[in-house]
Design a protein around this motif. Sequence first.
Motif, short mmCIF file in Angstrom:
data_model
loop_
_atom_site.label_atom_id
_atom_site.label_comp_id
_atom_site.label_asym_id
_atom_site.label_seq_id
_atom_site.Cartn_x
_atom_site.Cartn_y
_atom_site.Cartn_z
N LEU A 25 0.84 -1.19 0.00
CA LEU A 25 0.00 0.00 0.00
C LEU A 25 0.88 1.24 0.00
O LEU A 25 1.58 1.51 0.97
CB LEU A 25 -0.79 -0.06 1.31
CG LEU A 25 -2.14 0.60 1.42
CD1 LEU A 25 -3.09 0.06 0.38
CD2 LEU A 25 -2.71 0.33 2.82
N ALA A 26 0.83 1.98 -1.11
CA ALA A 26 1.61 3.23 -1.17
C ALA A 26 0.69 4.36 -0.72
O ALA A 26 -0.31 4.65 -1.38
CB ALA A 26 2.10 3.47 -2.60
N ILE A 27 1.03 4.98 0.40
CA ILE A 27 0.08 5.96 0.95
C ILE A 27 0.36 7.39 0.49
O ILE A 27 -0.41 8.28 0.79
CB ILE A 27 0.03 5.87 2.50
CG1 ILE A 27 1.38 6.22 3.13
CG2 ILE A 27 -0.46 4.51 2.95
CD1 ILE A 27 1.30 6.41 4.64
N THR A 28 1.46 7.62 -0.19
CA THR A 28 1.75 8.94 -0.75
C THR A 28 2.72 8.79 -1.91
O THR A 28 3.46 7.81 -1.97
CB THR A 28 2.36 9.89 0.31
OG1 THR A 28 2.62 11.16 -0.30
CG2 THR A 28 3.67 9.35 0.87
N ASP A 29 2.74 9.77 -2.81
CA ASP A 29 3.77 9.75 -3.85
C ASP A 29 4.83 10.81 -3.56
O ASP A 29 5.73 11.02 -4.35
CB ASP A 29 3.18 9.95 -5.26
CG ASP A 29 2.40 11.24 -5.38
OD1 ASP A 29 2.18 11.93 -4.36
OD2 ASP A 29 1.99 11.56 -6.51
N LEU A 37 -6.02 8.49 -1.79
CA LEU A 37 -7.04 7.86 -0.95
C LEU A 37 -6.89 8.36 0.49
O LEU A 37 -5.77 8.45 1.00
CB LEU A 37 -6.88 6.33 -0.97
CG LEU A 37 -7.25 5.60 -2.26
CD1 LEU A 37 -7.03 4.11 -2.10
CD2 LEU A 37 -8.70 5.88 -2.66
N SER A 38 -8.02 8.69 1.13
CA SER A 38 -7.96 9.12 2.53
C SER A 38 -7.63 7.91 3.40
O SER A 38 -7.79 6.76 2.96
CB SER A 38 -9.30 9.71 2.96
OG SER A 38 -10.27 8.67 2.99
N TYR A 39 -7.23 8.14 4.64
CA TYR A 39 -6.96 7.01 5.54
C TYR A 39 -8.22 6.15 5.72
O TYR A 39 -8.15 4.93 5.79
CB TYR A 39 -6.45 7.52 6.89
CG TYR A 39 -4.99 7.94 6.85
CD1 TYR A 39 -4.00 7.09 6.36
CD2 TYR A 39 -4.59 9.19 7.31
CE1 TYR A 39 -2.67 7.47 6.32
CE2 TYR A 39 -3.26 9.58 7.29
CZ TYR A 39 -2.30 8.72 6.79
OH TYR A 39 -0.98 9.09 6.75
N GLU A 40 -9.37 6.83 5.77
CA GLU A 40 -10.62 6.08 5.93
C GLU A 40 -10.84 5.14 4.74
O GLU A 40 -11.21 3.97 4.92
CB GLU A 40 -11.74 7.11 6.01
CG GLU A 40 -12.94 6.63 6.75
CD GLU A 40 -14.03 7.71 6.74
OE1 GLU A 40 -13.82 8.81 6.16
OE2 GLU A 40 -15.08 7.44 7.32
N GLU A 41 -10.58 5.66 3.53
CA GLU A 41 -10.76 4.83 2.33
C GLU A 41 -9.74 3.69 2.31
O GLU A 41 -10.07 2.55 1.96
CB GLU A 41 -10.60 5.71 1.08
CG GLU A 41 -11.76 6.68 0.90
CD GLU A 41 -11.50 7.78 -0.13
OE1 GLU A 41 -12.46 8.28 -0.71
OE2 GLU A 41 -10.31 8.15 -0.34
N LEU A 42 -8.52 4.00 2.73
CA LEU A 42 -7.49 2.95 2.76
C LEU A 42 -7.88 1.85 3.75
O LEU A 42 -7.72 0.66 3.48
CB LEU A 42 -6.14 3.55 3.18
CG LEU A 42 -5.42 4.40 2.13
CD1 LEU A 42 -4.25 5.14 2.75
CD2 LEU A 42 -4.93 3.53 0.97
N GLU A 43 -8.43 2.28 4.90
CA GLU A 43 -8.79 1.27 5.91
C GLU A 43 -9.93 0.38 5.42
O GLU A 43 -9.96 -0.81 5.70
CB GLU A 43 -9.15 1.97 7.23
CG GLU A 43 -7.88 2.43 7.95
CD GLU A 43 -8.11 3.47 9.05
OE1 GLU A 43 -9.07 3.33 9.82
OE2 GLU A 43 -7.32 4.44 9.11
N LYS A 69 -10.34 4.66 -6.17
CA LYS A 69 -10.78 6.00 -5.73
C LYS A 69 -12.12 6.33 -6.38
O LYS A 69 -13.08 6.72 -5.71
CB LYS A 69 -9.71 7.02 -6.09
CG LYS A 69 -10.08 8.44 -5.73
CD LYS A 69 -8.88 9.37 -5.71
CE LYS A 69 -7.98 9.25 -6.92
NZ LYS A 69 -8.52 9.74 -8.17
N ASP A 70 -12.16 6.14 -7.68
CA ASP A 70 -13.38 6.44 -8.42
C ASP A 70 -14.55 5.58 -7.93
O ASP A 70 -15.64 6.09 -7.68
CB ASP A 70 -13.08 6.14 -9.90
CG ASP A 70 -13.98 6.92 -10.80
OD1 ASP A 70 -14.17 8.11 -10.53
OD2 ASP A 70 -14.52 6.31 -11.76
N LEU A 71 -14.28 4.29 -7.78
CA LEU A 71 -15.36 3.37 -7.38
C LEU A 71 -15.89 3.71 -5.98
O LEU A 71 -17.10 3.78 -5.75
CB LEU A 71 -14.85 1.92 -7.40
CG LEU A 71 -14.53 1.35 -8.78
CD1 LEU A 71 -13.79 0.03 -8.65
CD2 LEU A 71 -15.82 1.17 -9.58
#
Length: 340
Positions: free
Chosen positions: A31-35, A59-65, A293-295
């Motif tokens: 999981l890459a959380i930032t570029d 993706l926000s942390y909430e979306e990642l979780e 993200k889109d979905l």
Amino acid sequence: MYEHPKHPAAPGSDTPQLIDNHGRIITYLRLAITDRCNLRCSYCMPEQGVETVSHGETLSYEELERLVRLFLDMGIEKIRITGGEPFVRRGCMDFLERLKHDLGVTQLVITTNGVETARYLKRLKALPISGINLSLDTLDRERFKTITRRDRLADVLETLYGALELGILLKVNSVVSEETSDAEIYRLGELARDNGLSMRFIEKMPFSGEKMEKRRIDYGLAERLANLFPGLEPTQTKNGSTAKEFTVPGFRGSLGIIEGSSRRFCSTCNRVRITPQGMLKVCLYDNGVLDFKDLIRTGISDEELLKKIRSCLNKRFADGHQTESANGRAAQPSMASIGG
Ligand code: SAM
């Protein structure tokens, strides 16, 4: 046209496990959380950095979780947090704590350049983190400055020795390029002689962030290590591992080689990636096969998401070469935007 083989246990079946059309079981999520990154390694990105995505495009942390929960439901056992540089993203340490304590990730690991990591080591130890992969290409301050375009070697070494002191499992990853001398490799190898860590040399891959390199360079790493470290012996490589591991008599740690450009390990590949922009990658060489993200932002249900993930895994190519020739490669990608 290439026909993807169908695996009997793939989508639509009742097995909760994520299995691709070649029978490979997926147990590992990167999981890459930032570029964004606080270094500018020349083989990774241009001096001015890559065009980063805005915070809203990540993706926000909430979306990642939410995604992590889904992947855990499908049998993912190991999660690696990477980037960009993960600690450049605000709230990264809190996120790691939620993954471990609220979501129950058993094997949580992180890849970091160590520049800002020393201050989090105690919290990482307390998690407990299952391991840190630390990127370090040289022990020479001037060369470090040349490679990374930043003067931060001392900070990285503070992380390295701090992690060792706390007994955190440490793998040091060092990119070998045309400029890497045997003397450099020897000095880095000495880290594994003197400390219980795994020192791994990575072939530079053709993702330079500046220019595409078509030719495969043979750095002759196996022969060079054998010459430099008498008594070097290969050990059994674990399934899914991208590294060839070696022991050396008298060494407290081990040495390793990661043949980035040879794609030798595709047949046992157990991993998928999510990029900072929320794209699912089922191969390092694809251009993203599902836009999470889109979905997510258009309100997809968990059930639909699961179906889509399984369907992507059922169309996976056998190896990186096939993926690349089928898709072409997006122009000038950087490892920072892929999640190295
Ligand atoms: N910032 C973190 C770090 O430095 O460990 C995580 C992201 S970084 C992109 C992950 C790894 O990819 C680093 O070890 C880096 O050296 C490696 N990497 C970047 N570009 C590469 C290339 N062209 N070939 C091989 N490895 C590369």
